[in-house]
Design a protein around this motif. Structure first.
Motif, PDB file in Angstrom:
ATOM      1  N   THR A   2      72.308  45.552  66.595  1.00 39.88           N
ATOM      2  CA  THR A   2      73.443  45.614  65.682  1.00 39.88           C
ATOM      3  C   THR A   2      72.931  45.165  64.324  1.00 39.88           C
ATOM      4  O   THR A   2      72.419  44.047  64.195  1.00 39.88           O
ATOM      5  N   ILE A   3      73.036  46.031  63.338  1.00 41.08           N
ATOM      6  CA  ILE A   3      72.510  45.757  62.006  1.00 41.08           C
ATOM      7  C   ILE A   3      73.659  45.467  61.049  1.00 41.08           C
ATOM      8  O   ILE A   3      74.667  46.176  61.033  1.00 41.08           O
ATOM      9  N   VAL A   4      73.498  44.427  60.243  1.00 47.07           N
ATOM     10  CA  VAL A   4      74.452  44.088  59.192  1.00 47.07           C
ATOM     11  C   VAL A   4      73.743  44.261  57.865  1.00 47.07           C
ATOM     12  O   VAL A   4      72.735  43.597  57.598  1.00 47.07           O
ATOM     13  N   ILE A  46      76.130  49.564  63.342  1.00 51.08           N
ATOM     14  CA  ILE A  46      75.874  49.056  62.000  1.00 51.08           C
ATOM     15  C   ILE A  46      77.183  48.589  61.379  1.00 51.08           C
ATOM     16  O   ILE A  46      78.224  49.240  61.511  1.00 51.08           O
ATOM     17  N   ILE A  47      77.136  47.425  60.770  1.00 51.55           N
ATOM     18  CA  ILE A  47      78.265  46.863  60.034  1.00 51.55           C
ATOM     19  C   ILE A  47      77.885  46.897  58.572  1.00 51.55           C
ATOM     20  O   ILE A  47      76.933  46.233  58.156  1.00 51.55           O
ATOM     21  N   GLU A  84      81.045  49.944  61.925  1.00 49.41           N
ATOM     22  CA  GLU A  84      82.137  49.047  61.557  1.00 49.41           C
ATOM     23  C   GLU A  84      82.154  48.982  60.035  1.00 49.41           C
ATOM     24  O   GLU A  84      81.290  48.345  59.424  1.00 49.41           O
ATOM     25  N   LEU A  85      83.107  49.669  59.439  1.00 52.94           N
ATOM     26  CA  LEU A  85      83.183  49.753  57.982  1.00 52.94           C
ATOM     27  C   LEU A  85      83.920  48.542  57.435  1.00 52.94           C
ATOM     28  O   LEU A  85      85.030  48.231  57.867  1.00 52.94           O
ATOM     29  N   THR A  86      83.317  47.868  56.480  1.00 46.18           N
ATOM     30  CA  THR A  86      83.884  46.657  55.897  1.00 46.18           C
ATOM     31  C   THR A  86      83.743  46.722  54.383  1.00 46.18           C
ATOM     32  O   THR A  86      82.629  46.902  53.889  1.00 46.18           O
ATOM     33  N   PRO A  87      84.835  46.600  53.635  1.00 47.20           N
ATOM     34  CA  PRO A  87      84.721  46.593  52.171  1.00 47.20           C
ATOM     35  C   PRO A  87      83.693  45.552  51.706  1.00 47.20           C
ATOM     36  O   PRO A  87      83.541  44.497  52.337  1.00 47.20           O
ATOM     37  N   GLN A  88      83.013  45.852  50.621  1.00 43.83           N
ATOM     38  CA  GLN A  88      81.864  45.038  50.225  1.00 43.83           C
ATOM     39  C   GLN A  88      82.215  43.561  50.011  1.00 43.83           C
ATOM     40  O   GLN A  88      81.483  42.668  50.461  1.00 43.83           O
TER      41      GLN A  88
END
Length: 221
Positions: A49-51, A74-75, A99-103
């Motif tokens: 799992t990559i962040v 990937i997050i 997993e899409l996360t606003p910056q």
């Protein structure tokens, strides 16, 4: 004697295990620890799992890790751009989870993990699919979404200089996600341009104190 330096980059990443959550610093190519990523590809860990801020550029670095089929999830905040063809192909084929996360949320979720914060409320994402399944709350007349911290087993970051205690300084915007990722990971591995002697770094210029860094390795000259 405290000495966190490693003789080789391959040795520094040798114990990254299958299924690990790995944070990778960088904003595009700025601050991306390319040598550590290459060593991770060579090392062979899978189902990672990559962040990261994005999902790789072109054919090198993080994009090469994706292309090698080593990433399960990937997050990130910015998965697609003109040269993110490896991520695009994997995602369309159902071979990678996103997993899409606003910056801003991404940065704060990482920072929260390092600061020991159990979660935080943010207005960003409320009323969108990004808030699906998450707790919401009205605070002072405005709606907020509860976001959780992101922890990692390892963080791969790049700094300009480091010493044997793990103190780090960065070059300009190459600093980006490195400091908070070092705090949020069990093991932070720093790729540096040069390992300097103790006392050579100006204490006022140190951004990441050595308490947050477990390994330091100098780039090959």
């Amino acid at each position: 004697m405290i000495d966190k330096t490693f003789e080789s980059i391959s040795h520094a990443v040798a114990d990254i295990h299958d299924g690990a959550t790995v944070m990778i610093g960088g904003f595009g190519n700025a601050g991306m620890p390319a040598a550590l990523i290459d060593a991770l590809i060579e090392q062979g860990a899978r189902e990672l799992t990559i962040v990261n801020n994005n999902a790789g550029n072109g054919d090198t670095g993080l994009a090469a890790l994706l292309a090698a089929g080593r990433v399960r999830k990937i997050i990130c905040s910015f998965p697609r751009q003109a040269d993110s063809h490896h991520f695009d192909a994997l995602y369309r084929a159902g071979k990678i989870e996103l997993e899409l996360t606003p910056q801003g949320n991404l940065a704060e979720r990482i920072r929260a993990a390092g600061a020991g914060i159990g979660g935080f409320f943010t207005p960003t994402g409320f009323g969108t699919l990004l808030a699906a399944g998450k707790e919401t709350r009205e605070i002072n007349g405005r709606m907020y979404v509860l976001e959780s911290p992101i922890y990692a087993d390892f963080a791969l970051i790049k700094a300009l200089h480091g010493d044997r205690w793990g103190n780090l300084v960065y070059r300009k915007t190459a600093r980006n996600f490195g400091p908070i990722m070092a705090m949020a990971a069990k093991v932070a591995i720093a790729q540096v341009q040069k390992v300097v002697a103790l006392g050579e770094l100006d204490p006022e210029a140190i951004i990441t104190p050595g308490i947050f860094v477990q390994r330091v390795v100098q780039e090959a000259v």
